[in-house]
Design a protein around this motif. Sequence first.
Motif, PDB file in Angstrom:
ATOM      1  N   LEU A 143       0.852  -1.185   0.000  1.00  0.00           N
ATOM      2  CA  LEU A 143       0.000   0.000   0.000  1.00  0.00           C
ATOM      3  C   LEU A 143       0.886   1.232   0.000  1.00  0.00           C
ATOM      4  N   PHE A 153      -9.029   1.491   3.787  1.00  0.00           N
ATOM      5  CA  PHE A 153      -8.725   0.082   3.562  1.00  0.00           C
ATOM      6  C   PHE A 153      -9.116  -0.792   4.757  1.00  0.00           C
ATOM      7  N   TYR A 161      -1.467  -5.947   4.757  1.00  0.00           N
ATOM      8  CA  TYR A 161      -0.948  -4.745   4.107  1.00  0.00           C
ATOM      9  C   TYR A 161       0.470  -4.420   4.579  1.00  0.00           C
ATOM     10  N   LEU A 163       2.292  -0.950   4.498  1.00  0.00           N
ATOM     11  CA  LEU A 163       2.063   0.469   4.247  1.00  0.00           C
ATOM     12  C   LEU A 163       3.390   1.206   4.348  1.00  0.00           C
TER      13      LEU A 163
END
Length: 254
Positions: A143, A153, A161, A163
């Motif tokens: 992400l 999200f 994820y 990030l």
Amino acid sequence: MPRFARNDVGRRRILLLAGTSEARSLAERIAAEARFEAIASLAGRTSAPIALALPTRVGGFGGVEGLKRYLVDERITHVVDATHPFAAQISGNAQAACDALGLPLIVYAREPWRSIAGDRWIEVDSNAAAAQALGAAPRRVFLTIGRQGVADFRAAPQHAYLLRVIEPPETSDLPPKCAVMSARGPFTRADEIALMREKRIDVVVSKNSGGALTYAKIEAARALGLPVVMIQPPPRAGVAVAHSIDAVMALLAS
């Protein structure tokens, strides 16, 4: 707060809405022009921003009305919006304020990325649509949208994820399965490939912010055959758009 001198009537007084690497380069060019007097503005979302070549104010204006007051008080003659392509609020406020006051607004925008052979893009127009485009089956998601909007999200909690951000997000905004990586570009293609392999990434989510600073992740996804959910920037209409510093300077001088 930096303010303009009051003793040079007739000079072009420029407000540069900054926040990108392109804005830093533009600030250097404007600062070298004796015919212009300019001040830059940063939103203040980054705790340690890179210094600009112009006097710089930090923080919001107080919406459209606050920006209008600032433009009038400082006798601004031209506004240049060189913010991030997804900085919708300040861009919208700038357009509304300039329209109301009859001031010229120049948008200095990066050329958006275009898909080429080998790319597997799924183009969407919002974070919410990107979260939906990831599908129902759990996936490992890289992400790369920054910290703004990551809460969208949470609607797709089945995914794991990774990030990547410059500034840490609010913990309450994160999806339940989310590792946070702090890093500032530019990134190399080789490093992005290594990272995606190490983290066993299945899909990349990116904003189509254009420019070279973070394009390596797109090259890496292409090399690895990974799909990219590409969030398109909001459209801009009714403003002068320039894609180079020379074009901005020509508009300021016209």
